[in-house]
Design an enzyme around this catalytic site. Structure first.
Site, short mmCIF file in Angstrom:
data_model
loop_
_atom_site.label_atom_id
_atom_site.label_comp_id
_atom_site.label_asym_id
_atom_site.label_seq_id
_atom_site.Cartn_x
_atom_site.Cartn_y
_atom_site.Cartn_z
N ASP A 1 1.13 -1.03 -0.04
CA ASP A 1 -0.10 -0.21 0.17
C ASP A 1 0.77 1.20 0.07
O ASP A 1 2.11 1.60 0.60
CB ASP A 1 -0.96 0.32 0.79
CG ASP A 1 0.03 -0.11 2.76
OD1 ASP A 1 1.16 -0.34 3.00
OD2 ASP A 1 -1.04 -1.05 3.48
N HIS B 1 -7.08 -4.88 9.96
CA HIS B 1 -6.98 -4.80 8.82
C HIS B 1 -5.51 -5.33 8.77
O HIS B 1 -4.87 -5.34 8.93
CB HIS B 1 -7.00 -3.27 8.25
CG HIS B 1 -6.58 -2.52 9.01
ND1 HIS B 1 -6.35 -1.37 9.47
CD2 HIS B 1 -4.76 -2.01 8.58
CE1 HIS B 1 -5.53 -0.87 10.19
NE2 HIS B 1 -3.81 -1.23 9.40
N ASN C 1 -8.02 -3.89 13.97
CA ASN C 1 -9.52 -3.76 13.61
C ASN C 1 -9.18 -4.51 13.25
O ASN C 1 -10.47 -5.04 12.13
CB ASN C 1 -10.41 -2.73 13.37
CG ASN C 1 -9.17 -2.01 12.05
OD1 ASN C 1 -7.92 -2.49 11.51
ND2 ASN C 1 -9.89 -0.80 11.38
N GLU D 1 -9.68 -1.96 5.17
CA GLU D 1 -10.35 -2.03 6.62
C GLU D 1 -11.48 -2.54 6.56
O GLU D 1 -12.35 -3.23 5.79
CB GLU D 1 -10.58 -0.15 6.71
CG GLU D 1 -9.91 0.53 6.61
CD GLU D 1 -9.02 0.80 7.39
OE1 GLU D 1 -9.36 -0.14 8.74
OE2 GLU D 1 -8.38 2.40 8.23
#
Length: 249
Positions: A67, A138, A136, A143
């Site tokens: 990313d 991810h 979380n 996400e």
């Protein structure tokens, strides 16, 4: 899914680097999928050390990063391009033309994403994909959402992710709100996946990844279906797992 639990962060980093060493030794022209963030830094330091000791040669290796922040110049000291060069690429003999990182400044984001996936395919696919994991759950910047994204795409970052990344910026307002990331589908195509996690703050995410339902609200849960995945954890990150399900190393 294999789960290896190391005593601490340093041991986790060494074990991860050893797996990269084995991959590149067996296949000198390996395609490596790489990650940023604080978790893999120790692994990169170990790889640089191995390179300096002439244990590993990156001259034929190609890399694809997961990313990059959107609309953040790669010259910024917070870009992932900058991160990778400072922590790894500047210290090894990987060829610049073999380094691939999404262009966060692309004027046509959709074309950039399509081109990135095409480049991965033309390279023969990722041999081993390194992942971290967010609080979380991810992976990359995928996400929690209502569906699993197949390919590389532009994503809006959750507030929790922005807050977690704010420590790297002068103020939270400076943290980019979007990023280009490989989709879970792109990640899943890697022949082998190696996920690293350390610290008790990741224990819930690891528990949900290993034992939870496979749902896009827990992006990493999709990894339960991959046929060659290893989790390398420190004891804190593994603290909520059943000891019968992992191997101490």
């Amino acid at each position: 899914m294999r789960i290896l639990v190391c005593k601490n962060y340093d041991e986790m980093s060494k074990k991860a680097a050893q797996m990269i060493l084995s991959q590149v030794t067996l296949k000198p022209n390996s395609v490596l999928g790489l990650a940023t963030g604080s978790t893999p830094v120790g692994m990169y330091k170990e790889l640089v050390k191995m390179y300096n000791e002439k244990l590993i040669d990156f001259s034929e290796v190609s890399t694809f990063n997961l990313d990059e922040y959107y609309n953040l110049p790669k010259t910024s000291d917070q870009s992932y391009d900058y991160f990778m060069r400072v922590n790894l690429f500047n210290h090894i003999n990987v060829k610049n033309e073999n380094i691939h990182i999404p262009n966060g400044m692309a004027s046509n984001v959709e074309l950039e994403c399509e081109t990135y996936d095409k480049q991965i395919k033309e390279s023969g696919g990722v041999d081993i994909q390194v992942l971290g994991i967010g609080h979380n759950a991810h992976i990359g910047f995928n996400e929690p959402t209502i569906n699993f994204e197949r390919g590389t795409h532009l994503v809006d970052l959750k507030e929790s992710t922005i807050e977690a990344n704010a420590r790297f910026f002068e103020k939270i307002e400076d943290v980019p709100k979007k990023a280009i990331t490989m989709g879970t589908g792109s990640i899943f195509k890697a022949r082998k996946i190696m996920l690293l996690a350390c610290g008790d703050s990741k224990a819930d995410a690891i528990y949900n990844t290993v034992y939870g339902k496979v749902i896009p609200e827990v992006p990493a849960s999709i990894l339960q279906f991959h046929n060659d995945i290893v989790l390398i954890l420190d004891e804190a990150a593994a603290s909520k797992l059943n000891p019968e399900d992992y191997k101490l190393v």
